[in-house]
Scaffold this motif. Sequence first.
Motif, mmCIF file in Angstrom:
data_model
loop_
_atom_site.group_PDB
_atom_site.id
_atom_site.type_symbol
_atom_site.label_atom_id
_atom_site.label_comp_id
_atom_site.label_asym_id
_atom_site.label_seq_id
_atom_site.Cartn_x
_atom_site.Cartn_y
_atom_site.Cartn_z
ATOM 1 N N GLN A 218 36.952 20.546 -54.129
ATOM 2 C CA GLN A 218 37.644 19.969 -55.285
ATOM 3 C C GLN A 218 38.917 19.267 -54.831
ATOM 4 O O GLN A 218 39.205 18.140 -55.226
ATOM 5 N N GLU B 249 39.589 18.317 -51.780
ATOM 6 C CA GLU B 249 39.271 17.211 -50.874
ATOM 7 C C GLU B 249 38.785 15.996 -51.648
ATOM 8 O O GLU B 249 39.092 14.856 -51.279
ATOM 9 N N ALA B 250 38.035 16.227 -52.725
ATOM 10 C CA ALA B 250 37.589 15.106 -53.549
ATOM 11 C C ALA B 250 38.813 14.379 -54.101
ATOM 12 O O ALA B 250 38.862 13.149 -54.133
ATOM 13 N N GLY B 251 39.824 15.139 -54.532
ATOM 14 C CA GLY B 251 41.052 14.532 -55.024
ATOM 15 C C GLY B 251 41.769 13.756 -53.930
ATOM 16 O O GLY B 251 42.260 12.650 -54.151
ATOM 17 N N MET B 252 41.805 14.345 -52.737
ATOM 18 C CA MET B 252 42.505 13.691 -51.628
ATOM 19 C C MET B 252 41.862 12.345 -51.288
ATOM 20 O O MET B 252 42.561 11.339 -51.142
ATOM 21 N N VAL B 253 40.526 12.318 -51.165
ATOM 22 C CA VAL B 253 39.900 11.049 -50.785
ATOM 23 C C VAL B 253 40.027 10.019 -51.896
ATOM 24 O O VAL B 253 39.856 8.830 -51.656
ATOM 25 N N LEU B 254 40.345 10.465 -53.103
ATOM 26 C CA LEU B 254 40.561 9.519 -54.202
ATOM 27 C C LEU B 254 42.030 9.102 -54.298
ATOM 28 O O LEU B 254 42.456 8.515 -55.292
ATOM 29 N N MET C 119 44.771 10.912 -54.578
ATOM 30 C CA MET C 119 45.691 11.657 -55.446
ATOM 31 C C MET C 119 46.755 12.353 -54.600
ATOM 32 O O MET C 119 46.514 12.732 -53.458
#
Lengths: 261, 228
Positions: free
Chosen positions: B125, B127-132, B134
């Motif tokens: 979760q 990491e998904a934010g990081m690659v986006l 955020m």
Amino acid sequence: MAILDVKDIRKTFGRTEVLKGISFSLDKGQVVSVIGSSGSGKTTLLRCLNFLETPDGGSIAVNGETLFDAADPATQREADIRRKRLHFGLVFQSFNLFPQYTALENVTLAGRLLAKEEPDYKARKKELFANIDGEARALLAQMGLSDRINNYPHQLSGGQQQRVAIARALALRPDILCFDEPTSALDPELTQEVLRVIRQLADRQTTMVIVTHEMAFARDVSTHVLFMDGGVVVESGPPEQVIGAPTQERTRRFLESFTRP
Amino acid sequence: MDLILQQMPTVLKALNVGFLQTLKLFVATGLGAFPLGLVIAFGSMSRFKPLSLLTRFVVWVVRGTPLMIQLLIIYYFPGMVLKNNIWGSGEAGRFLASAIAFIFNYACYFSEIYRGGIQSIPKGQQEAGMVLGMTKSQIFFKVTLLQVIKRIVPPMSNEIITLVKDTALARIIALQEIIWAGQSFLKGSHGIAGAIWPLFFTAVYYLAFTGIVTLVLGRLEKRLDYFR
Ligand SMILES: Nc1ncnc2c1ncn2[C@@H]1O[C@H](COP(=O)(O)OP(=O)(O)O)[C@@H](O)[C@H]1O
Ligand SMILES: [Mg+2]
């Protein structure tokens, strides 16, 4: 000029050197597939490209701009990493959608947050959000999910979730879109619907790095295939060569494990 | 029975006053311990080892000893050992000492629940934010927080129900909460003496209070049912 230039990437976890100098480059619109058995370092490579891991050696350049160089501390400032990540998109094996948001909200969330960094955000907020919303709807439609935009992830099949995740990654218009075994968590039928949309993206000249075990798919979607084993690129070249007529014994043995039931 | 009915208005009046103090302690503990628990949770998860070790040690001590003893120490230690009674002799001082003991004690319990909740969110979760693209705080507030809240509501509900009943412990330092108020009719108060029933009757207050709290928390749990 290459859109992506990866040079001699190295990564060590504790005492194990997982990546032992990986190099490749990619032109705009090209698709490279990365194949190799489990544990060969494919995920670690993608994580390095997306700045989720810091390589111990090597460099990464996008459009000629050096985003990372292990030898140059100026390229490693924590404060710049977040923006650098935007050059890449990453689609995970396990989707990692945000469960509390609908499909549409998953796709718009990051864009809305980034819009805050725009000049005169306050004055243009409405217009910015309307654009983000419109693009997200178009992407979800492209993924064949127009009738699912208001569903929460748990109400979607795995294949649908993965297509939302692809739309979410595309929404930020990354230069290079990376996939880490995007269909490994899916049933065969669901796999096909996801591979179909990735194929469409390839037809539209989307620059992609795809880690996959789907050999037939890799063969007809990619311009380039890398076979990795033990942290090195053992063989690389056009798919007809690497998958069709491998020159290396290790590549042959790996591919045989797919043809034998 | 007639006698009880006759005593009822006087007793209820006194119990209400006591209950107000119980309620105040409950609210103060909530307001203090919810945020302090988060601070302690971050401390115990800190990558700076001395801080996380110290925090976990303190949490271990607080959770490993009775709240009643903590109350006694906080209230009597300054005056009787350090010869400096910072609490004074009035009800306000007793309330402050009680609130501090309760806030600290409950913050330690809450911190463990928070920590468990935060650590139970899959790394993907974040990491998904990081690659986006955020920021850390965007990831915490926009991605992680609500998922954590959903997971901690059931264990937090248990703690909050326990807190309602634990407020009775403040009786040990003579905080004039509802147990104290009920007990006062044994020795004699408001012209009534030797009556044990007011003390028993306080249970009705607790029951009503926990009932309402259970209802409200159940609602909250339902509200978060829309995602998994
Ligand atoms: N964070 C980590 N810490 C230690 N070892 C790791 C870590 N991530 C990956 N590895 C190890 O690195 C090797 C390569 O892993 P990975 O990149 O996931 O390979 P692949 O994706 O090709 O299966 C494996 O042996 C794995 O155990
Ligand atoms: Mg992998």
